[in-house]
Design an enzyme around this catalytic site. Structure first.
Site, mmCIF file in Angstrom:
data_model
loop_
_atom_site.group_PDB
_atom_site.id
_atom_site.type_symbol
_atom_site.label_atom_id
_atom_site.label_comp_id
_atom_site.label_asym_id
_atom_site.label_seq_id
_atom_site.Cartn_x
_atom_site.Cartn_y
_atom_site.Cartn_z
ATOM 1 N N ASP A 1 2.411 -0.110 1.871
ATOM 2 C CA ASP A 1 1.957 -1.434 1.057
ATOM 3 C C ASP A 1 2.831 -2.477 0.952
ATOM 4 O O ASP A 1 3.086 -3.172 -0.004
ATOM 5 C CB ASP A 1 1.530 -0.878 -0.315
ATOM 6 N N HIS B 1 0.725 4.938 2.379
ATOM 7 C CA HIS B 1 0.995 3.844 3.038
ATOM 8 C C HIS B 1 2.314 3.206 2.469
ATOM 9 O O HIS B 1 2.239 3.543 1.172
ATOM 10 C CB HIS B 1 -0.128 2.635 3.467
ATOM 11 N N HIS C 1 -5.004 -1.098 -5.025
ATOM 12 C CA HIS C 1 -3.724 -1.187 -5.291
ATOM 13 C C HIS C 1 -2.821 -2.397 -5.452
ATOM 14 O O HIS C 1 -1.947 -2.730 -5.760
ATOM 15 C CB HIS C 1 -2.886 -0.191 -4.188
ATOM 16 N N ASP D 1 -4.592 8.048 -2.315
ATOM 17 C CA ASP D 1 -4.559 8.464 -0.938
ATOM 18 C C ASP D 1 -3.380 9.234 -0.469
ATOM 19 O O ASP D 1 -3.237 9.430 0.817
ATOM 20 C CB ASP D 1 -5.174 7.215 0.035
ATOM 21 N N ASP E 1 2.080 6.988 -2.243
ATOM 22 C CA ASP E 1 1.050 6.577 -1.467
ATOM 23 C C ASP E 1 0.975 6.853 0.055
ATOM 24 O O ASP E 1 1.964 7.409 0.720
ATOM 25 C CB ASP E 1 1.411 5.015 -1.305
ATOM 26 N N HIS F 1 -4.204 -5.111 -0.581
ATOM 27 C CA HIS F 1 -3.767 -3.859 -1.418
ATOM 28 C C HIS F 1 -2.725 -3.252 -0.335
ATOM 29 O O HIS F 1 -2.076 -2.411 -0.711
ATOM 30 C CB HIS F 1 -5.155 -3.018 -1.350
ATOM 31 N N ASP G 1 -1.025 6.036 -5.573
ATOM 32 C CA ASP G 1 -2.218 5.851 -4.759
ATOM 33 C C ASP G 1 -2.692 7.434 -4.463
ATOM 34 O O ASP G 1 -2.148 7.950 -3.922
ATOM 35 C CB ASP G 1 -1.966 5.029 -3.540
ATOM 36 N N GLU H 1 -7.175 3.519 -6.329
ATOM 37 C CA GLU H 1 -7.888 3.753 -5.143
ATOM 38 C C GLU H 1 -9.013 4.913 -5.160
ATOM 39 O O GLU H 1 -9.374 5.467 -4.074
ATOM 40 C CB GLU H 1 -6.897 3.719 -3.900
HETATM 41 MN MN LIG Z 1 -1.842 1.954 -1.686
#
Ligand SMILES: [Mn+2]
Length: 380
Positions: free
Chosen positions: A171, A169, A144, A279, A167, A184, A277, A322
């Site tokens: 980030d 997270h 990312h 994730d 995402d 990332h 992302d 990712e």
């Molecule tokens: Mn990310």
């Protein structure tokens, strides 16, 4: 670079106020006419011209294999799926990133700053070129950290764009607050103007100009438990609109998307950059990724997000990052994660969960002449 397709029109042209109502009526009538003509001829929807850019880059994080993400997503049938939706796909292949020798830690902590900076610069030029040529741009990663490149390249052509960041997270760590040292987890802080007095000059990033304001971005992330104190501090104190999974539970994904568009489009309509992302999904759906977080998006929530973004007609670029084929426990897990990535991208370009049918489709009826004859014969 192949060229083709019309530049998407962002909103309607301004009209003198005296003719607004009449013009509105004319536009509606024109739309009705076009709809009827399309129905009669069974024309497909107008095609999007899509540039596909592979970004096999892995140095923004520590796990091996995320540079194989573009191949996994391509193998899961991305191009065919987009073509099936009426998109004209221009696959630019994978970018090649120059190895940077002696890429030492910044501040004894931040890893591969020169490699990440250079890769993002290369990607920025590609995305900018693709958007300038009239394409909607799909970047498949890769990790990312590349969003620094894709978003800054996109803003060169569309300075008023907005960003939806989906995402596990946020980030949004800075090079001075990161604990892992992985870039990332930091791309958003590189892009925000308001954070620049907190950002050191990293080697490899001298080309970058911060291009977003805190009001230009909406962040959805999974769980405060896995989000650093710094990230929460920045989100809250800099007034960034964000939704945690708890917010999605409380409001429902429909309300979250409604508020997202209110925030980003209340003053004017503008191009959307979606940075997705994989994730963000629950690990049961997307296991082959580097930093999964329990309690992520369901399939339905993920699809709803991208369906709503498609429905705005304003999507201009997407990052899908990712996917790491080396981290699936089995080939099935890798395939499931890559297929999910394809679903996300396809939904951004019009794939629906409701299905569709030909405009002139008719159900068969039992009273055709042939069948009557048959009945007669049986009776005789
Ligand atoms: Mn990310």
């Amino acid at each position: 670079m192949p060229r083709g397709g019309a530049r998407p029109a962002w909103g309607s042209p301004a009209l003198p106020s005296g003719i607004r109502v009449l013009a509105g009526a004319v536009f509606s009538f024109a739309r009705l006419l076009r709809k009827q003509a399309d129905s009669a001829l069974q024309l497909p929807k107008p095609a999007h011209s899509v540039a596909l850019i592979g970004a096999p880059f892995a140095r923004g994080q520590r796990r091996r294999g995320v540079d194989r993400g573009p191949a996994a997503i391509r193998n899961a049938g991305l191009t065919k799926r987009l073509a099936g939706l009426g998109c004209q796909v221009y696959d630019f292949g994978d970018l090649s990133f120059t190895q940077v020798p002696n890429d030492e830690l910044y501040n004894n902590l931040v890893k591969y700053p020169r490699s990440v900076g250079l890769a993002s610069q290369v990607l920025a030029d590609s995305v900018s070129g693709a958007v300038a040529a009239g394409h909607r741009c799909v970047t498949i990663g890769g990790d990312h950290s590349l969003a620094v490149g894709s978003i800054s390249g996109h803003t060169r052509q569309c300075p008023h764009l907005c960003v939806i960041w989906v995402d596990a997270h946020a980030d949004i760590n800075t090079p001075l607050t990161t604990q892992s040292g992985n870039l990332h987890g930091q791309p958003v802080s590189f892009l925000l103007r308001e954070l620049q007095d907190k950002m050191p000059m990293l080697p490899g990033f001298s080309w970058l100009k911060p291009c977003l304001s805190t009001s230009d971005i909406v962040v959805k992330f999974d769980s405060c438990m896995f989000t650093s104190e710094t990230a929460i501090y920045i989100l809250k104190n800099y007034g960034i609109q964000y939704y945690s999974m708890r917010d999605i539970d409380r409001l429902g994904i429909q309300k979250v998307m409604e508020r997202t568009f209110e925030q980003l489009m209340s003053r004017r309509q503008r191009p959307i950059h979606l940075s997705f992302d994989i994730d963000a999904f629950d690990p049961s759906l997307a296991p082959a990724t580097g930093t999964p977080v329990l309690g992520g998006l369901t399939y339905r929530e993920g699809m709803y997000i991208t369906e709503e973004i498609y429905n705005t007609g304003l999507l201009s670029a997407v990052d899908l990052v990712e996917v790491n084929p080396l981290l699936g426990a089995s080939q099935e897990e890798v395939n499931a994660t890559a297929s999910l990535a394809v679903d996300v991208i396809a939904t951004c370009f019009g794939q629906t969960r409701e299905g569709t049918h030909a405009v002139l489709y008719e159900l068969p009826t039992p009273s055709s002449p042939d069948e009557s004859d048959g009945e007669e014969q049986v009776r005789l």
